[in-house]
Design an enzyme around this catalytic site. Structure first.
Site, short mmCIF file in Angstrom:
data_model
loop_
_atom_site.label_atom_id
_atom_site.label_comp_id
_atom_site.label_asym_id
_atom_site.label_seq_id
_atom_site.Cartn_x
_atom_site.Cartn_y
_atom_site.Cartn_z
N ALA A 36 52.14 39.19 84.82
CA ALA A 36 52.22 37.83 84.81
C ALA A 36 52.30 37.00 86.19
O ALA A 36 52.14 35.74 86.31
CB ALA A 36 53.76 37.52 84.20
N GLU A 194 63.61 41.94 51.44
CA GLU A 194 64.93 41.29 51.39
C GLU A 194 65.61 41.52 50.15
O GLU A 194 64.89 41.68 48.90
CB GLU A 194 64.77 39.84 51.61
CG GLU A 194 63.96 39.53 53.11
CD GLU A 194 64.70 39.40 54.30
OE1 GLU A 194 65.87 39.45 53.94
OE2 GLU A 194 63.92 39.58 55.39
N LYS A 209 51.97 31.65 56.91
CA LYS A 209 50.97 32.25 57.81
C LYS A 209 49.37 31.66 57.65
O LYS A 209 48.83 31.33 58.61
CB LYS A 209 50.97 33.66 57.62
CG LYS A 209 52.38 34.24 58.26
CD LYS A 209 52.53 35.77 57.81
CE LYS A 209 53.87 36.30 58.22
NZ LYS A 209 54.21 37.49 57.62
#
Lengths: 433, 433
Positions: A36, A194, A209
């Protein structure tokens, strides 16, 4: 290159993903700082319960109960939003940070699918980045691939396996010849699904998505309502076995593409030819195929969810920010986006797999064939195994490319036949990849 | 976001790739400008023959005969180097541009493999980018994936099919049960292989690319000399058929990974298990697998070469530059790079496929087994098909994981056996992916 000053991160949400981000930033601290150009440090976090053991060291980090309170702090450079949810405080926190001139990294696909265009505009107006590699297939750097790595291409189509839960269920159903409800229950026990599996198995998560991918690839504002969505509840072990016999795998695909009728966005089970890479993507893996005018076909596969892959995506976005990158959220600035018309599903053209349950008696196949012929649907193959006169037996038909509307009309006629005992099951066959 | 001023590009080399870049920039001009935030314009080109028809419009562009003369111009912002060649004027041109503070985009894998570390330092010292997405698997944005999209990960291993010519030949050999020399001749006729195929079929091209990938993934300066290189000339149709029988495909892989002995870099044919994605990458396609501590396994597949995919990669680098990106050439700044020791091939650990040609008579297999046992190489399977007493027959052995040095010693013993009529053929079996 950026200065050596640390990038200060505020993390909203300490569930699996949030804890994964804190862990990864700590574990690979030196490597990440080297890449970075400066350290990346979590300075504050927000989550409801302060004392829960999440397996990560939170010492030295400020604590807030809510995402909005976190966003309002003045001691951070980037807000990481991994709470989830398309409305309420999460969205307010993201808006607050952007308006305060602070970039946001988010994994929140529902929020982006429903408010992506507005949030992209807000980021643009405030000159900061809105990054969301983690929102789609965390283990696959697909947003970066579309927005940067393949940015010289006019895309024709982008599609993929976008929901690991569905792919896990379909894989198990095939491998173990089991039915949907049975495998779903196992997936729930394993934590792959879930307690309320609606978002996954009904295709909504994949549609969220897909609408993000479509916006990035085609420069059209996210339009979740235009996505045609079907899930996998109606897929039976019988259809999976026919698929194998016909040389296909059944996959829940999200497909976005340019058609003569506009931008097509659809999520539904597909018959995928066995000789294509995506047919072999099994279990919880995700995969995305990008078709571009220069690159041809580019195929990417990786884990779709989980702490590691999602944290990997969040941290890569943070490294980009530390390096000073600022790419338009949806690949082009808001002013350059163009709302493409939504191609109506009725005008979709493709081949179909149709499974009927019919009473096995003379003339039934002729009636079915006549219904198809009358609607100008051309049969490619017909399979009727196991004669059982007078009993109900499956009949499978595959068609050549036809228009969805014609197919629907033909199916209405077929459903009305007396010998047809239940509504036909249809699965679209994806064109050669 | 960048200003609206055009990014001025000088293109050195107008072969397939250079012409492809000029064409793509013209064809997708508006889209590219929208994504880049400003127009990208070719202002000058260099190539030997000025009047050759390349199918692209060069009007309005300045002309130079050589890359160096082009680099010395003052009217461009980025040098695109697609001439190729690891020495001479090409390298001088790249050095000149970098020293003049101008970023360079290159597809030149040989130059990067041999001079990558020095050129990366030069770019760093002059504060400009050295970008080379096109140098490795043009249709796969793998450099960006390693350097940015997966930058939060400590990589354990990066490997892939890096040479489309070899993969085309191996695919054809298997599909059509033909021998290497025969398929090579066809590949040459089709233009998939050069008149002098050495760089491709002897693994040198793949090794160039591997050393670049290894440097980016592991932060160690490019070290081409440390790559163990074997090509595919010795692969026979017989071995390919045994591979199929054993559940493998034979692929020429480049593999770089961290081992207890240092950084391993090797290019050689591999037996790849059929249930892995890379086994199914056929024809001229390339593929790369990155294994990271957070992401797990990420798999990318696309075309490796050709005008379109390579131009796509060059243009994506140009869009990055237009957006103001500047990522260290090898993912971390030169000062943060660490030369990892090269793991000696003799210490490589893995499983092996061994094919012997032996005279079919009693006791031969016992002698072979004894040689393996004496060197502590553990057999996993043995196949001897088609008894033919007194004649020469193939015997195939697969081993459990062992050290290369032990395997070499065992093979020396086996080669010395009187009944063994020619040197054993060995192909390494890649560990489960």
């Amino acid at each position: 290159m950026s200065s050596g000053k640390a990038l200060r991160v505020a993390v909203a949400g300490l569930g699996t993903v949030g804890a994964g981000v804190v862990d990864l930033l700590a574990r690979n601290r030196d490597l990440i700082a080297a890449r970075a150009g400066r350290p990346i440090e979590v300075v504050a976090v927000a989550a409801r319960s302060k004392n829960k053991d999440r397996g990560v060291d939170l010492s030295g980090m400020a604590w807030e109960e809510g995402a909005l309170a976190l966003a309002k702090r003045n001691d951070y450079d980037v807000l990481v939003e991994v709470v989830g949810g398309s409305e309420g405080q999460t969205v307010e926190a993201v808006e607050f940070a952007l308006k305060a001139g602070r970039p946001v990294v988010t994994a929140n696909k529902a929020m982006l699918a429903l408010h992506g265009a507005r949030l992209g505009q807000l980021a643009h107006d405030n000159g900061v980045a809105l990054a969301f590699e983690a929102a789609v297939a965390g283990g696959i750097p697909i947003i970066k691939a579309l927005r940067e790595g393949l940015a010289g291409n006019q895309f024709q189509r982008v599609f993929g396996i976008l929901n690991g839960t569905c792919n896990f269920i379909l894989t198990k159903m095939r491998q173990e010849k089991r039915e949907f409800v049975d495998v779903l229950a196992e997936a729930q026990r394993l934590g792959y699904a879930e307690a309320d599996p609606t978002f996954d198995v009904d295709g909504i998560d994949a549609a969220h998505k897909l609408s993000i991918l479509a916006s990035v690839a085609f420069g059209s504002p996210t339009n979740f309502d235009a996505v045609h969505v079907e899930g996998i509840r109606h897929i039976s072990a019988l259809d999976i076995s026919y698929a194998t016999e016909l040389g296909y795998r059944i996959k829940l695909l999200g497909i976005a593409g340019l058609t003569p009728n506009g931008l097509e966005q659809r999520v539904h089970p597909c018959m995928v030819p066995l000789d294509t890479p995506i047919a072999h993507v099994e279990g919880v893996f995700n995969a995305v195929v990008a078709e571009g005018d220069a690159v041809g076909t580019s195929f990417l596969q990786g884990r779709g969810a989980g702490a590691g892959p999602t944290a990997s995506a969040v941290v890569s976005d943070l490294i980009d920010l530390a390096r000073g990158h600022n790419v338009p959220a949806f690949a082009v600035p808001p002013a350059a986006m163009k709302a493409l018309p939504a191609a109506p599903m009725a005008k979709h053209r493709g081949a179909y797999y149709v499974r009927l349950m019919v009473v096995d008696r003379p003339g039934v196949i002729a009636d079915v064939a006549a219904a198809l012929r009358d609607e100008k649907v051309s049969m490619e193959a017909m399979i009727q195994r196991g004669r059982d006169p007078g009993e109900v037996v499956p009949v499978v038909i595959t068609t050549h490319e036809t228009e969805e509307a014609a197919m629907v009309r033909a199916l209405d006629r077929i459903t009305a036949l007396e010998a047809v005992t239940e509504p036909p099951r249809i699965i679209r066959i994806i064109e050669r990849l």
